[in-house]
Design an enzyme around this catalytic site. Structure first.
Site, PDB file in Angstrom:
ATOM      1  N   LYS A 125      10.506  57.256 -11.034  1.00 15.94           N
ATOM      2  CA  LYS A 125      11.797  56.658 -10.634  1.00 15.94           C
ATOM      3  C   LYS A 125      12.886  57.284 -11.485  1.00 15.94           C
ATOM      4  O   LYS A 125      12.616  57.713 -12.609  1.00 15.94           O
ATOM      5  CB  LYS A 125      11.780  55.141 -10.881  1.00 15.94           C
ATOM      6  CG  LYS A 125      12.812  54.375 -10.081  1.00 15.94           C
ATOM      7  CD  LYS A 125      12.303  54.073  -8.697  1.00 15.94           C
ATOM      8  CE  LYS A 125      13.350  53.478  -7.806  1.00 15.94           C
ATOM      9  NZ  LYS A 125      12.756  52.977  -6.555  1.00 15.94           N
ATOM     10  N   ASP A 165      17.513  55.105  -3.350  1.00 14.90           N
ATOM     11  CA  ASP A 165      17.318  53.699  -3.754  1.00 14.90           C
ATOM     12  C   ASP A 165      18.737  53.120  -3.737  1.00 14.90           C
ATOM     13  O   ASP A 165      19.607  53.667  -3.041  1.00 14.90           O
ATOM     14  CB  ASP A 165      16.652  53.610  -5.135  1.00 14.90           C
ATOM     15  CG  ASP A 165      16.142  52.202  -5.458  1.00 14.90           C
ATOM     16  OD1 ASP A 165      15.070  51.825  -4.976  1.00 14.90           O
ATOM     17  OD2 ASP A 165      16.846  51.446  -6.181  1.00 14.90           O
TER      18      ASP A 165
HETATM   19  P1  NDP Z   1      21.584  49.964  -0.827  1.00 17.70           P
HETATM   20  O1  NDP Z   1      22.403  50.530  -1.915  1.00 17.70           O
HETATM   21  O2  NDP Z   1      21.607  50.608   0.504  1.00 17.70           O
HETATM   22  O3  NDP Z   1      21.934  48.429  -0.606  1.00 17.70           O
HETATM   23  C1  NDP Z   1      21.811  47.478  -1.623  1.00 17.70           C
HETATM   24  C2  NDP Z   1      22.431  46.205  -1.092  1.00 17.70           C
HETATM   25  O4  NDP Z   1      22.136  45.130  -1.952  1.00 17.70           O
HETATM   26  C3  NDP Z   1      23.946  46.294  -1.004  1.00 17.70           C
HETATM   27  O5  NDP Z   1      24.375  45.563   0.102  1.00 17.70           O
HETATM   28  C4  NDP Z   1      24.378  45.650  -2.305  1.00 17.70           C
HETATM   29  O6  NDP Z   1      25.698  45.117  -2.276  1.00 17.70           O
HETATM   30  C5  NDP Z   1      23.369  44.544  -2.380  1.00 17.70           C
HETATM   31  N1  NDP Z   1      23.257  44.063  -3.744  1.00 17.70           N
HETATM   32  C6  NDP Z   1      22.995  44.782  -4.847  1.00 17.70           C
HETATM   33  N2  NDP Z   1      22.994  43.997  -5.925  1.00 17.70           N
HETATM   34  C7  NDP Z   1      23.275  42.765  -5.472  1.00 17.70           C
HETATM   35  C8  NDP Z   1      23.400  41.503  -6.084  1.00 17.70           C
HETATM   36  N3  NDP Z   1      23.269  41.374  -7.416  1.00 17.70           N
HETATM   37  N4  NDP Z   1      23.673  40.422  -5.316  1.00 17.70           N
HETATM   38  C9  NDP Z   1      23.815  40.538  -3.975  1.00 17.70           C
HETATM   39  N5  NDP Z   1      23.714  41.721  -3.340  1.00 17.70           N
HETATM   40  C10 NDP Z   1      23.436  42.784  -4.071  1.00 17.70           C
HETATM   41  O7  NDP Z   1      20.092  49.918  -1.394  1.00 17.70           O
HETATM   42  P2  NDP Z   1      18.719  49.737  -0.597  1.00 17.70           P
HETATM   43  O8  NDP Z   1      18.916  48.904   0.607  1.00 17.70           O
HETATM   44  O9  NDP Z   1      18.122  51.080  -0.468  1.00 17.70           O
HETATM   45  O10 NDP Z   1      17.838  48.956  -1.672  1.00 17.70           O
HETATM   46  C11 NDP Z   1      17.749  47.534  -1.704  1.00 17.70           C
HETATM   47  C12 NDP Z   1      16.498  47.130  -2.454  1.00 17.70           C
HETATM   48  O11 NDP Z   1      15.342  47.690  -1.799  1.00 17.70           O
HETATM   49  C13 NDP Z   1      16.409  47.621  -3.897  1.00 17.70           C
HETATM   50  O12 NDP Z   1      15.696  46.664  -4.662  1.00 17.70           O
HETATM   51  C14 NDP Z   1      15.552  48.889  -3.786  1.00 17.70           C
HETATM   52  O13 NDP Z   1      14.922  49.192  -5.012  1.00 17.70           O
HETATM   53  C15 NDP Z   1      14.562  48.445  -2.718  1.00 17.70           C
HETATM   54  N6  NDP Z   1      13.870  49.503  -1.995  1.00 17.70           N
HETATM   55  C16 NDP Z   1      14.551  50.483  -1.326  1.00 17.70           C
HETATM   56  C17 NDP Z   1      13.850  51.419  -0.596  1.00 17.70           C
HETATM   57  C18 NDP Z   1      14.544  52.447   0.217  1.00 17.70           C
HETATM   58  O14 NDP Z   1      13.849  53.195   0.926  1.00 17.70           O
HETATM   59  N7  NDP Z   1      15.867  52.542   0.202  1.00 17.70           N
HETATM   60  C19 NDP Z   1      12.386  51.441  -0.580  1.00 17.70           C
HETATM   61  C20 NDP Z   1      11.763  50.311  -1.240  1.00 17.70           C
HETATM   62  C21 NDP Z   1      12.502  49.406  -1.932  1.00 17.70           C
HETATM   63  P3  NDP Z   1      26.924  45.962  -2.878  1.00 17.70           P
HETATM   64  O15 NDP Z   1      27.092  47.124  -1.930  1.00 17.70           O
HETATM   65  O16 NDP Z   1      28.065  45.024  -2.869  1.00 17.70           O
HETATM   66  O17 NDP Z   1      26.523  46.398  -4.250  1.00 17.70           O
HETATM   67  O1  2IT Z   2      11.393  51.756  -4.228  1.00 18.39           O
HETATM   68  C1  2IT Z   2      11.037  52.634  -3.408  1.00 18.39           C
HETATM   69  O2  2IT Z   2       9.886  52.669  -2.965  1.00 18.39           O
HETATM   70  C2  2IT Z   2      12.039  53.598  -2.948  1.00 18.39           C
HETATM   71  N1  2IT Z   2      13.193  53.502  -3.368  1.00 18.39           N
HETATM   72  C3  2IT Z   2      11.643  54.716  -2.031  1.00 18.39           C
HETATM   73  C4  2IT Z   2      11.002  55.834  -2.795  1.00 18.39           C
HETATM   74  C5  2IT Z   2      10.723  57.085  -2.010  1.00 18.39           C
HETATM   75  O3  2IT Z   2      10.275  58.039  -2.663  1.00 18.39           O
HETATM   76  O4  2IT Z   2      10.913  57.132  -0.795  1.00 18.39           O
END
Ligand code: NDP
Ligand code: 2IT
Length: 450
Positions: A125, A165
């Site tokens: 990461k 992420d």
């Molecule tokens: P994004 O940046 O696309 O979106 C994150 C969202 O969460 C935004 O809407 C953000 O709001 C909101 N957010 C962040 N912090 C807070 C908070 N403290 N309270 C309320 N809302 C919050 O990220 P992702 O959708 O990619 O990631 C979301 C989660 O999923 C993370 O935990 C990430 O580690 C996990 N994840 C992502 C993967 C991926 O493929 N993208 C894979 C597996 C897990 P704002 O814009 O206002 O900050």
């Molecule tokens: O938390 C996760 O699994 C991710 N942000 C995606 C990682 C990846 O390599 O696609």
């Protein structure tokens, strides 16, 4: 004191300043003891002491110039945690809260998640304490290039393959890929989540959210129930939340909430995914914009939430999908969800529930899909992107989506079979942790002390 407790105590002394890292390790170690008791080789080879330490953690200065001509300095990181079963694989997070402890928690989770997919990918990461909010497109580009100016030395398509992420999506991956290519003269699948124009996989954008819903479906079906017709709450409004909402509609369920860091939307008729995409993917605006575009929707700013709580979890629902960030759902929230009759919690974010909230869900016996199982669809589809790049092929959407469904089913089966093996059939925390752990630990033993 058990072997796992002993290692945990040592870590608490050593890494007291990294609370989320300790939380992630505690959740895993406290469920592994039955597997450690069953096979003493893990203790003999000191697997716990070894697996909790990253193989390598790189930390570097990132300097860039903003639109006003001012020099800006950020901290960048890549934690190369474990390569026993494949090249390091995991996302990059750009958020002001990023520090080594947060990336160690995420990297540690990634080891077991990646192992659970059944694919040959190790855990890693990275990221930076850069805040993309309020930055111009050119500033984001300059930052991504500056970040890659150091990161390129440490990655490669068979070494370490980063992805997105929080704060890192297709746009940022594109800028980083361009800079990697320029610095190395090499056109390789070194990042995933790329645009389909230059090696990205169809369905990677959708994969984490879709995969989370596939996992929840498997959990519900195993109890003779389904998500069809169910009212669902979703937190977050980014990549994972958007495609979680989209898939919920497709399977006949109704998502009624989303939230960002400033407030939440409650839309009793169901979240309009096309509007959400317009607001978040195109305009990159706050959710107040959603309320402007959908007059029936109710916007509540975080300042109106009960102290220390996320108001999303107070909306009555039958299934909940935390898709924002770590520790966004605490014990009080869990109690409210359970009192409202929620039967299923499936985690799209990494470690969104606090440890006591997890215990409350397990004790209540509802379907609870821990993050490292339920959100593994994203990284699994990243591996499908790597496979397409390596073979110079591009599969169609349906092919990738079908593989994703198969992988999510495999993860559910492997977590629930392992849970059964240890006499705790519905405890997917135990099942996922032990199943993910055994493959990595056995590979480490077979590769010797190195
Ligand atoms: P994004 O940046 O696309 O979106 C994150 C969202 O969460 C935004 O809407 C953000 O709001 C909101 N957010 C962040 N912090 C807070 C908070 N403290 N309270 C309320 N809302 C919050 O990220 P992702 O959708 O990619 O990631 C979301 C989660 O999923 C993370 O935990 C990430 O580690 C996990 N994840 C992502 C993967 C991926 O493929 N993208 C894979 C597996 C897990 P704002 O814009 O206002 O900050
Ligand atoms: O938390 C996760 O699994 C991710 N942000 C995606 C990682 C990846 O390599 O696609």
């Amino acid at each position: 004191m058990s072997y796992a407790q002993n290692v945990m105590e040592g870590l608490k002394q050593k890494y007291a300043s990294e609370p989320v890292f300790l939380q992630a390790v505690q959740e895993v170690l406290m469920t592994l003891q039955p597997a450690l008791d069953k096979d003493p080789k893990y203790q003999k080879y000191k697997i716990l002491e070894r697996i909790v330490e990253p193989e390598r953690a790189i930390s570097f200065r990132v300097e860039w110039v903003d639109d006003k001509g001012e020099i800006q300095v950020n901290r960048g990181y890549r934690v190369q945690y474990n390569s026993a079963i494949g090249p390091y694989k995991g996302g990059l997070r750009f958020h002001p809260s990023v520090n080594l402890g947060i990336l160690k928690f995420l990297g540690f989770e990634q080891i077991f998640k990646n192992s659970l997919t059944g694919l040959a990918i190790g855990g890693g990461k990275g990221g930076a304490d850069f805040d993309p909010k309020g930055k111009s497109e050119v500033e984001v580009m300059r930052f991504c290039q500056a970040f890659m100016n150091e990161l390129f030395r440490h990655i490669g398509d068979t070494i370490d393959v980063p992805a997105g992420d929080i704060g890192v999506g297709g746009r940022e991956v594109g800028y980083m890929f361009g800079q990697y290519k320029k610095l190395t003269k090499s056109y390789e699948g070194v990042l995933t989540g790329k645009n389909v124009l230059f090696g990205g996989s169809l369905a990677r954008t959708e994969a984490t959210g879709y995969g989370n819903v596939y996992f929840a479906q498997s959990m519900m079906e195993s109890r003779g129930d389904s998500l069809e017709g169910k009212t669902c709450v979703v937190s977050g409004a980014g990549n994972v939340a958007i495609y979680c909402c989209e898939k919920l509609w497709q399977i006949g369920a109704k998502p009624v909430t989303v939230c960002d860091s400033r407030g939440m939307i409650y839309d009793a008729d169901g979240i309009k995914v096309d509007v959400l995409k317009q607001v978040k993917e195109v305009e990159r605006a706050s959710l107040t914009r959603y309320a402007e575009l959908v007059p029936g929707a109710k916007y509540t700013p975080v300042t109106d939430y009960p102290a220390g709580r996320n108001a999303v979890w107070s909306v009555p629902c039958e299934a909940a999908f935390p898709c924002a960030t770590q520790n966004e759902l605490n014990l009080e929230d869990a109690k409210v969800l359970l009192a409202n009759g929620c039967k299923c919690v499936s985690e799209g974010a990494n470690m969104p529930s606090t440890l006591d909230a997890v215990h409350a869900f397990l004790e209540a016996g509802i379907c609870y899909g821990p993050a490292k199982a339920a959100n593994a669809g994203g990284v699994a589809t990243s591996q499908l992107e790597m496979a397409q790049n390596a073979s110079m092929q591009a599969w169609d959407f349906e092919t990738v989506d079908n593989k994703l469904r198969g992988i999510m089913k495999h993860i559910f089966t492997s977590a629930s079979e392992t849970a059964k093996e240890f006499g705790n059939a519905h405890n997917l925390v135990l099942g996922a942790n032990i199943a993910g752990f055994r493959k990595v630990a056995d590979a480490m033993i077979a590769q010797g002390v190195c």
